[in-house]
Motif scaffolding. Structure first.
Motif, PDB file in Angstrom:
ATOM      1  N   ASP A   7      -7.530   7.457  14.057  1.00  0.00           N
ATOM      2  CA  ASP A   7      -6.793   6.201  14.034  1.00  0.00           C
ATOM      3  C   ASP A   7      -6.161   5.983  12.667  1.00  0.00           C
ATOM      4  O   ASP A   7      -6.816   6.086  11.630  1.00  0.00           O
ATOM      5  CB  ASP A   7      -7.746   5.050  14.369  1.00  0.00           C
ATOM      6  CG  ASP A   7      -7.032   3.718  14.473  1.00  0.00           C
ATOM      7  OD1 ASP A   7      -5.850   3.710  14.870  1.00  0.00           O
ATOM      8  OD2 ASP A   7      -7.649   2.688  14.155  1.00  0.00           O
ATOM      9  N   VAL A   8      -4.865   5.680  12.665  1.00  0.00           N
ATOM     10  CA  VAL A   8      -4.144   5.469  11.412  1.00  0.00           C
ATOM     11  C   VAL A   8      -4.681   4.249  10.668  1.00  0.00           C
ATOM     12  O   VAL A   8      -4.675   4.205   9.439  1.00  0.00           O
ATOM     13  CB  VAL A   8      -2.619   5.386  11.664  1.00  0.00           C
ATOM     14  CG1 VAL A   8      -2.225   4.059  12.247  1.00  0.00           C
ATOM     15  CG2 VAL A   8      -1.856   5.646  10.388  1.00  0.00           C
ATOM     16  N   ARG A   9      -5.191   3.268  11.376  1.00  0.00           N
ATOM     17  CA  ARG A   9      -5.784   2.095  10.706  1.00  0.00           C
ATOM     18  C   ARG A   9      -7.037   2.497   9.919  1.00  0.00           C
ATOM     19  O   ARG A   9      -7.298   1.974   8.842  1.00  0.00           O
ATOM     20  CB  ARG A   9      -6.122   1.010  11.719  1.00  0.00           C
ATOM     21  CG  ARG A   9      -4.918   0.260  12.221  1.00  0.00           C
ATOM     22  CD  ARG A   9      -5.363  -0.999  12.975  1.00  0.00           C
ATOM     23  NE  ARG A   9      -4.251  -1.617  13.651  1.00  0.00           N
ATOM     24  CZ  ARG A   9      -3.351  -2.403  13.059  1.00  0.00           C
ATOM     25  NH1 ARG A   9      -3.442  -2.640  11.764  1.00  0.00           N
ATOM     26  NH2 ARG A   9      -2.366  -2.932  13.736  1.00  0.00           N
ATOM     27  N   SER A  20       1.038  -3.164   8.853  1.00  0.00           N
ATOM     28  CA  SER A  20       1.391  -4.056   9.959  1.00  0.00           C
ATOM     29  C   SER A  20       1.292  -3.273  11.267  1.00  0.00           C
ATOM     30  O   SER A  20       1.172  -2.043  11.274  1.00  0.00           O
ATOM     31  CB  SER A  20       2.817  -4.583   9.765  1.00  0.00           C
ATOM     32  OG  SER A  20       3.742  -3.525   9.907  1.00  0.00           O
ATOM     33  N   ASP A  21       1.363  -3.983  12.384  1.00  0.00           N
ATOM     34  CA  ASP A  21       1.326  -3.316  13.684  1.00  0.00           C
ATOM     35  C   ASP A  21       2.515  -2.375  13.842  1.00  0.00           C
ATOM     36  O   ASP A  21       2.377  -1.292  14.415  1.00  0.00           O
ATOM     37  CB  ASP A  21       1.313  -4.360  14.813  1.00  0.00           C
ATOM     38  CG  ASP A  21       0.007  -5.136  14.863  1.00  0.00           C
ATOM     39  OD1 ASP A  21      -1.006  -4.618  14.346  1.00  0.00           O
ATOM     40  OD2 ASP A  21       0.001  -6.255  15.416  1.00  0.00           O
ATOM     41  N   ALA A  22       3.673  -2.774  13.339  1.00  0.00           N
ATOM     42  CA  ALA A  22       4.866  -1.930  13.434  1.00  0.00           C
ATOM     43  C   ALA A  22       4.680  -0.647  12.619  1.00  0.00           C
ATOM     44  O   ALA A  22       5.055   0.444  13.069  1.00  0.00           O
ATOM     45  CB  ALA A  22       6.088  -2.693  12.944  1.00  0.00           C
ATOM     46  N   ALA A  25       2.353   1.642  14.449  1.00  0.00           N
ATOM     47  CA  ALA A  25       3.040   2.267  15.579  1.00  0.00           C
ATOM     48  C   ALA A  25       3.944   3.403  15.098  1.00  0.00           C
ATOM     49  O   ALA A  25       4.128   4.395  15.802  1.00  0.00           O
ATOM     50  CB  ALA A  25       3.856   1.224  16.330  1.00  0.00           C
ATOM     51  N   THR A  26       4.496   3.280  13.900  1.00  0.00           N
ATOM     52  CA  THR A  26       5.352   4.333  13.337  1.00  0.00           C
ATOM     53  C   THR A  26       4.528   5.500  12.829  1.00  0.00           C
ATOM     54  O   THR A  26       4.864   6.664  13.074  1.00  0.00           O
ATOM     55  CB  THR A  26       6.196   3.766  12.178  1.00  0.00           C
ATOM     56  OG1 THR A  26       7.002   2.708  12.671  1.00  0.00           O
ATOM     57  CG2 THR A  26       7.073   4.833  11.556  1.00  0.00           C
ATOM     58  N   PHE A  27       3.433   5.196  12.123  1.00  0.00           N
ATOM     59  CA  PHE A  27       2.660   6.239  11.463  1.00  0.00           C
ATOM     60  C   PHE A  27       1.706   6.989  12.393  1.00  0.00           C
ATOM     61  O   PHE A  27       1.370   8.138  12.121  1.00  0.00           O
ATOM     62  CB  PHE A  27       1.873   5.661  10.285  1.00  0.00           C
ATOM     63  CG  PHE A  27       2.747   5.134   9.186  1.00  0.00           C
ATOM     64  CD1 PHE A  27       3.908   5.776   8.816  1.00  0.00           C
ATOM     65  CD2 PHE A  27       2.405   3.975   8.510  1.00  0.00           C
ATOM     66  CE1 PHE A  27       4.721   5.293   7.801  1.00  0.00           C
ATOM     67  CE2 PHE A  27       3.208   3.475   7.489  1.00  0.00           C
ATOM     68  CZ  PHE A  27       4.365   4.141   7.133  1.00  0.00           C
ATOM     69  N   GLN A  28       1.239   6.382  13.462  1.00  0.00           N
ATOM     70  CA  GLN A  28       0.265   7.042  14.329  1.00  0.00           C
ATOM     71  C   GLN A  28       0.813   8.338  14.940  1.00  0.00           C
ATOM     72  O   GLN A  28       0.148   9.374  14.868  1.00  0.00           O
ATOM     73  CB  GLN A  28      -0.223   6.098  15.434  1.00  0.00           C
ATOM     74  CG  GLN A  28      -1.374   6.677  16.250  1.00  0.00           C
ATOM     75  CD  GLN A  28      -2.624   6.904  15.418  1.00  0.00           C
ATOM     76  OE1 GLN A  28      -3.147   5.970  14.830  1.00  0.00           O
ATOM     77  NE2 GLN A  28      -3.090   8.131  15.346  1.00  0.00           N
ATOM     78  N   PRO A  29       2.032   8.339  15.501  1.00  0.00           N
ATOM     79  CA  PRO A  29       2.552   9.614  16.008  1.00  0.00           C
ATOM     80  C   PRO A  29       2.755  10.657  14.906  1.00  0.00           C
ATOM     81  O   PRO A  29       2.569  11.859  15.128  1.00  0.00           O
ATOM     82  CB  PRO A  29       3.897   9.239  16.644  1.00  0.00           C
ATOM     83  CG  PRO A  29       3.851   7.778  16.850  1.00  0.00           C
ATOM     84  CD  PRO A  29       2.915   7.232  15.837  1.00  0.00           C
ATOM     85  N   GLN A  30       3.119  10.207  13.712  1.00  0.00           N
ATOM     86  CA  GLN A  30       3.289  11.137  12.598  1.00  0.00           C
ATOM     87  C   GLN A  30       1.958  11.769  12.208  1.00  0.00           C
ATOM     88  O   GLN A  30       1.879  12.978  11.973  1.00  0.00           O
ATOM     89  CB  GLN A  30       3.912  10.413  11.401  1.00  0.00           C
ATOM     90  CG  GLN A  30       5.324   9.943  11.639  1.00  0.00           C
ATOM     91  CD  GLN A  30       5.874   9.118  10.486  1.00  0.00           C
ATOM     92  OE1 GLN A  30       5.239   8.994   9.431  1.00  0.00           O
ATOM     93  NE2 GLN A  30       7.061   8.569  10.666  1.00  0.00           N
TER      94      GLN A  30
END
Length: 97
Positions: A7-9, A20-22, A25-30
């Protein structure tokens, strides 16, 4: 790989970052793509390949040390916060032995 998903968090928390949530959402696929690539590298056959720190040879790129004229003592002392006997005065940092 031990886990299929990190998990990126969780990683951001380890780095003391607030995302932030945005951003999540951007970093998790990366992050998932990076981990997938790292896993693909672990499947490569590297038998007989010497370990290296750099893919190409690294040469010393420093210039030759050539003595040159120094600054005049007056110019050096002009920027010193304290001076005594034509020297820069600094706080004592070594205790008496």
């Amino acid at each position: 790989m031990a886990t299929n998903h990190i998990d990126v968090r969780y990683v951001a928390g380890l780095a003391r970052l607030e995302l932030s949530d945005a951003e999540c959402a951007t970093f998790q696929p990366q992050l998932d793509a990076i981990l997938e690539y790292a896993e693909s590298l672990s499947k490569l056959d590297v038998e007989g390949i010497e370990p290296t720190a750099h893919p190409v040879p690294v040469y010393d790129v420093m210039r030759e040390d050539v003595p040159d004229t120094s600054l005049p003592v007056e110019a050096v002392l002009a920027n010193a916060p304290e001076q005594a006997q034509q020297q820069i005065r600094v706080p004592k940092v070594i205790a008496d032995a």
